[in-house]
Design a protein around this motif. Structure first.
Motif, PDB file in Angstrom:
ATOM      1  N   ALA A 131      -6.100   0.370   2.947  1.00 41.33           N
ATOM      2  CA  ALA A 131      -5.462   1.093   1.839  1.00 41.33           C
ATOM      3  C   ALA A 131      -5.913   2.554   1.838  1.00 41.33           C
ATOM      4  O   ALA A 131      -5.094   3.476   1.725  1.00 41.33           O
ATOM      5  CB  ALA A 131      -5.794   0.418   0.508  1.00 41.33           C
ATOM      6  N   ALA A 172       2.127   1.788  -3.412  1.00 40.93           N
ATOM      7  CA  ALA A 172       1.058   2.281  -4.302  1.00 40.93           C
ATOM      8  C   ALA A 172       0.877   3.783  -4.103  1.00 40.93           C
ATOM      9  O   ALA A 172       0.719   4.540  -5.067  1.00 40.93           O
ATOM     10  CB  ALA A 172      -0.252   1.543  -4.000  1.00 40.93           C
ATOM     11  N   LEU A 173       0.933   4.200  -2.850  1.00 44.39           N
ATOM     12  CA  LEU A 173       0.793   5.622  -2.524  1.00 44.39           C
ATOM     13  C   LEU A 173       1.961   6.413  -3.125  1.00 44.39           C
ATOM     14  O   LEU A 173       1.766   7.423  -3.793  1.00 44.39           O
ATOM     15  CB  LEU A 173       0.771   5.751  -0.998  1.00 44.39           C
ATOM     16  CG  LEU A 173       0.392   7.093  -0.414  1.00 44.39           C
ATOM     17  CD1 LEU A 173      -1.018   7.466  -0.826  1.00 44.39           C
ATOM     18  CD2 LEU A 173       0.481   7.032   1.115  1.00 44.39           C
ATOM     19  N   ALA A 227      -3.436   3.306  -8.317  1.00 48.18           N
ATOM     20  CA  ALA A 227      -4.702   2.956  -7.662  1.00 48.18           C
ATOM     21  C   ALA A 227      -4.786   1.446  -7.514  1.00 48.18           C
ATOM     22  O   ALA A 227      -4.316   0.695  -8.372  1.00 48.18           O
ATOM     23  CB  ALA A 227      -5.879   3.471  -8.482  1.00 48.18           C
ATOM     24  N   LEU A 228      -5.400   1.004  -6.415  1.00 46.99           N
ATOM     25  CA  LEU A 228      -5.590  -0.427  -6.193  1.00 46.99           C
ATOM     26  C   LEU A 228      -7.019  -0.772  -6.561  1.00 46.99           C
ATOM     27  O   LEU A 228      -7.954  -0.062  -6.205  1.00 46.99           O
ATOM     28  CB  LEU A 228      -5.327  -0.762  -4.725  1.00 46.99           C
ATOM     29  CG  LEU A 228      -3.908  -0.414  -4.294  1.00 46.99           C
ATOM     30  CD1 LEU A 228      -3.828  -0.192  -2.800  1.00 46.99           C
ATOM     31  CD2 LEU A 228      -2.950  -1.522  -4.729  1.00 46.99           C
ATOM     32  N   SER A 275     -11.986   8.865  -2.966  1.00 42.60           N
ATOM     33  CA  SER A 275     -10.858   7.928  -3.053  1.00 42.60           C
ATOM     34  C   SER A 275     -10.912   7.042  -4.290  1.00 42.60           C
ATOM     35  O   SER A 275      -9.995   6.259  -4.515  1.00 42.60           O
ATOM     36  CB  SER A 275     -10.843   6.995  -1.838  1.00 42.60           C
ATOM     37  OG  SER A 275     -10.806   7.721  -0.656  1.00 42.60           O
ATOM     38  N   CYS A 299      -4.306   5.690  -0.050  1.00 41.08           N
ATOM     39  CA  CYS A 299      -4.286   5.143  -1.407  1.00 41.08           C
ATOM     40  C   CYS A 299      -5.576   5.464  -2.151  1.00 41.08           C
ATOM     41  O   CYS A 299      -6.630   5.651  -1.548  1.00 41.08           O
ATOM     42  CB  CYS A 299      -4.134   3.627  -1.366  1.00 41.08           C
ATOM     43  SG  CYS A 299      -2.559   3.056  -0.743  1.00 41.08           S
ATOM     44  N   LYS A 300      -5.476   5.490  -3.470  1.00 40.65           N
ATOM     45  CA  LYS A 300      -6.643   5.589  -4.327  1.00 40.65           C
ATOM     46  C   LYS A 300      -7.075   4.178  -4.740  1.00 40.65           C
ATOM     47  O   LYS A 300      -6.258   3.257  -4.811  1.00 40.65           O
ATOM     48  CB  LYS A 300      -6.316   6.405  -5.575  1.00 40.65           C
ATOM     49  CG  LYS A 300      -5.957   7.849  -5.264  1.00 40.65           C
ATOM     50  CD  LYS A 300      -7.189   8.640  -4.869  1.00 40.65           C
ATOM     51  CE  LYS A 300      -6.869  10.085  -4.555  1.00 40.65           C
ATOM     52  NZ  LYS A 300      -6.481  10.265  -3.135  1.00 40.65           N
ATOM     53  N   ASN A 319       1.760   6.532  -6.931  1.00 41.42           N
ATOM     54  CA  ASN A 319       0.494   7.011  -7.477  1.00 41.42           C
ATOM     55  C   ASN A 319      -0.222   5.940  -8.302  1.00 41.42           C
ATOM     56  O   ASN A 319      -0.681   6.199  -9.413  1.00 41.42           O
ATOM     57  CB  ASN A 319       0.739   8.267  -8.323  1.00 41.42           C
ATOM     58  CG  ASN A 319      -0.444   9.210  -8.247  1.00 41.42           C
ATOM     59  OD1 ASN A 319      -1.238   9.135  -7.314  1.00 41.42           O
ATOM     60  ND2 ASN A 319      -0.567  10.074  -9.233  1.00 41.42           N
ATOM     61  N   PHE A 355       0.829  -1.205   0.000  1.00 40.24           N
ATOM     62  CA  PHE A 355       0.000   0.000   0.000  1.00 40.24           C
ATOM     63  C   PHE A 355       0.869   1.263   0.000  1.00 40.24           C
ATOM     64  O   PHE A 355       0.575   2.229  -0.685  1.00 40.24           O
ATOM     65  CB  PHE A 355      -0.939   0.007   1.221  1.00 40.24           C
ATOM     66  CG  PHE A 355      -1.992  -1.079   1.177  1.00 40.24           C
ATOM     67  CD1 PHE A 355      -2.348  -1.692  -0.029  1.00 40.24           C
ATOM     68  CD2 PHE A 355      -2.636  -1.480   2.339  1.00 40.24           C
ATOM     69  CE1 PHE A 355      -3.319  -2.691  -0.065  1.00 40.24           C
ATOM     70  CE2 PHE A 355      -3.615  -2.471   2.306  1.00 40.24           C
ATOM     71  CZ  PHE A 355      -3.960  -3.078   1.106  1.00 40.24           C
ATOM     72  N   ARG A 356       1.951   1.219   0.789  1.00 39.73           N
ATOM     73  CA  ARG A 356       2.812   2.400   0.837  1.00 39.73           C
ATOM     74  C   ARG A 356       3.467   2.653  -0.525  1.00 39.73           C
ATOM     75  O   ARG A 356       3.625   3.792  -0.958  1.00 39.73           O
ATOM     76  CB  ARG A 356       3.868   2.261   1.940  1.00 39.73           C
ATOM     77  CG  ARG A 356       3.240   2.439   3.309  1.00 39.73           C
ATOM     78  CD  ARG A 356       4.227   2.280   4.462  1.00 39.73           C
ATOM     79  NE  ARG A 356       3.525   1.924   5.686  1.00 39.73           N
ATOM     80  CZ  ARG A 356       2.832   2.786   6.434  1.00 39.73           C
ATOM     81  NH1 ARG A 356       2.785   4.056   6.098  1.00 39.73           N
ATOM     82  NH2 ARG A 356       2.203   2.384   7.518  1.00 39.73           N
TER      83      ARG A 356
END
Ligand code: DGT
Ligand code: CA
Ligand code: CA
Ligand code: ZN
Length: 592
Positions: free
Chosen positions: A537, A511-512, A517-518, A575, A542-543, A515, A508-509
């Motif tokens: 997330a 992904a953040l 999105a999950l 989000s 996170c998006k 940039n 998750f970190r």
């Protein structure tokens, strides 16, 4: 070595199965089954009887079987059984549990097709290999597949949300038409949007229960009536699913719906809050503990509620949407907000979705062309879709090569031109579901990825890699400057396969940071990310994207399932990138 009666019965039943598969004569097989059954039903432990030399007190235990019990009790083993086990694979015996598979068929699948377990049997059925055997055919093959499905469901006892929802919809729409009925809703885990459902609970507000029960019990597809009362009936459907229907008086609708929606943990806490206020709460009413007939403002000691918000308000709480009722902090929040409010008023809703960002067409393994699925998306009120066909290294038919990416772009341009001419304010975007190879490399070069409007990367292979390896792999994929979305992150299939063992915090970190999105994949088999992971997330900033992964236009309707997961994850539209207007989405993608 004392064997329990259950253990002995299991051994003799297993012996019977294996002999049956080997084609042993019927009476011999039956002798073992009878012995097993009688041992199980015996009033005394077989071990005691054996010690007393009185095994023959159990009916059906002749010399031959008594000798086997003796060998087991003395040595802890049974040579005859060990030989049988080496002759007939365990997986072949397990096939007998599939409805539609008897000993003859199990042996035939094993002898002729080399199938030695249920998974192989399923694969062979899906590949159409069973129908070619004598006395089989397509219908028998389909029946076996359905049998495997129901077997798996029995193993967990729970049905997937996406399978239960249409069944509930059918029942509800039928009961709505019954005379006297004012309201019908599904309650329980289904109303809360849980990913699997133990049983379906339906609540009906009516002044006249009788015709409701008659209509319900006369519905097609009922295998067994488990109970038929005046105001409550339960049935088991042909596929094993249990459905409970309860009628209540319209004036208690609020308390009844709240009670039967659960969750149990949520309800326990709500009742505690009532108790602190000197009240008790059940499915019919809120009552005053101790029983003074009126309180200061004249409320009588039994209050009914015909709607849920009024009930929550009476307890000093904001209204809590069903998907949040899991005792995951929603009650504290509702108390803090106080009555006449709503917890998470901006919780995401189906109508917030402006587009769908994962779908497949005939350019890879989808069933329809770009235009057909675009028209279906327009009919759903969307403003854009992202076409995400597979890329070439995944073994599915016809994955995109760099050359075919260019050809597909031409077709998408034509579709957009045509739709514009027809006056639609709608855009088809070109993307791809790019394969993340086992080391995290992508299977299209960067200059090709740069041609897409948005890129989704997905892990489909080697899901059992170590935590360290698979986490590094997905993070490497997200570092690619063109990747915008990580598709169905865990790779799990509900009731079928566990997901990969990621270090989720690290994922998750990353992904953040990059940039990306999950995805919450809304396919009924996937629902991936799940509610708990999606919540974490979003908590980390996170998006998300919520997309159907449709392989046909009809599958675009699965969006509701993904939205339910997002609601359970306390997600707001801000989000979720596909609630955004197209311009904002493209700007976000471009600035990666
Ligand atoms: P499921 O069916 O296993 O997916 O889960 P639910 O939540 O639908 O549970 P179910 O069908 O047993 O009961 C529906 C709701 O009714 C449950 O969420 C809360 C309420 N309920 C049922 N039995 C009890 C009970 O014994 N105690 C309490 N507090 N609530 C109950
Ligand atoms: Ca239930
Ligand atoms: Ca139930
Ligand atoms: Zn995929």
């Amino acid at each position: 070595m004392p064997f329990s009666n259950q253990q002995l019965a299991a051994i003799f039943n297993d012996i019977a199965d294996r002999l049956d598969i080997q084609g042993e004569i019927v009476f011999k097989v039956r002798a073992y089954r009878t012995a097993a059954e009688n041992i199980l039903n015996a009033s005394r432990p077989a071990a005691d009887l054996w010690r007393e030399g009185a095994l023959d007190q159990i009916p059906g235990i002749g010399k031959e079987i008594a000798a086997k019990v003796d060998e087991l009790m003395r040595t802890g083993r049974l040579a005859f059984y060990e030989r049988l086990r080496s002759e007939v694979p365990d997986g072949v015996v397990a096939m007998l549990r599939v409805p539609g598979v008897g000993p003859k068929r199990a042996k035939e699948f094993w002898d002729r097709l080399g199938i030695t377990d249920v998974d192989q049997l399923e694969a062979a059925a899906r590949a159409g290999k069973l129908r070619e055997l004598p006395r089989m055919g397509e219908k028998a093959e389909q029946k076996i597949l359905a049998g495997i499905e129901s077997l798996k469901r029995r193993a967990t006892g729970r049905m997937r949300l996406g399978d239960a929802l249409p069944i509930a919809q059918r029942i509800v729409s039928r009961l709505k038409d019954v005379s006297g009925v004012q309201k019908v809703e599904w309650a329980g885990s289904l109303r809360r949007g849980k990913e699997t459902i133990g049983d379906i609970d339906i609540i009906v507000a009516t002044t006249d229960p009788t015709p409701v029960m008659q209509t319900f019990l006369a519905m097609p597809g009922i295998a067994e009536v488990l109970g038929a009362g005046e105001t409550k009936s339960s049935v088991r459907l042909a596929d094993g699913l249990q459905v409970d229907v309860r009628t209540v008086e319209p004036r208690v609708w609020g308390t009844a719906l709240q009670y039967f929606t659960g969750s149990q943990l949520h309800n326990i806490k709500v009742r505690e809050i009532a108790q602190k206020k000197g009240l008790t709460l059940n499915e019919y009413a809120v009552s005053r503990l101790g029983g003074t007939p009126h309180d200061a403002i004249g409320r009588t000691d039994v209050e009914t509620f015909d709607n849920e918000p009024a009930l929550y308000a009476r307890l000093g709480m904001a209204y809590i949407p069903p998907e949040l009722r899991e005792d995951r902090g929603e009650i504290e929040k509702a108390l803090e907000l106080g009555p006449m409010r709503i917890v998470m008023p901006d919780l995401i809703d189906l109508k917030d979705m402006r587009g769908d960002l994962q779908m497949h067409t005939t350019w890879s393994d989808g069933a329809s062309d770009v235009m057909d699925i675009a028209r279906a998306a327009i009919a759903l009120g969307y403003e854009y879709i992202l076409i995400t066909d597979h890329t070439h290294s995944l073994g599915v038919a016809n994955g995109l090569t760099p050359e075919r990416v260019k050809q597909q772009r031409k077709e998408i341009d034509q579709v957009n031109a045509q739709l514009k001419k027809e006056g639609h304010k709608f855009r088809v975007l070109q993307g791809a579901e790019v394969e993340v190879k086992s080391d995290g490399a992508l299977d299209l070069p960067d200059d090709v990825l740069a041609q897409f409007d948005l890129v989704q990367a997905s892990v489909h292979t080697s899901l059992t890699q170590s935590r360290e390896k698979i986490t590094a792999r997905a993070i490497r994929a997200m570092q690619n400057p063109h990747v915008n979305i990580l598709g169905h992150p865990s790779g799990r299939l509900i009731n079928e396969r566990e997901g990969a063992d990621y270090d989720w915090e690290a994922l998750f970190r990353a992904a953040l940071e990059h940039n990306v999105a999950l995805e919450i994949n809304a396919d009924p088999l996937r629902l991936d990310l799940n509610d708990v992971l999606a919540r974490r997330a979003v908590e980390l900033g996170c998006k998300l994207s919520i997309s159907t992964d449709a392989h046909s236009p009809g599958m675009l309707n699965n969006m509701i399932l993904g939205v339910m997961v997002a609601r359970r994850a306390w997600v707001t539209p801000a989000s979720v990138i596909n609630t955004w207007p197209l311009a904002k989405l493209l700007k976000w993608a471009a600035k990666k």
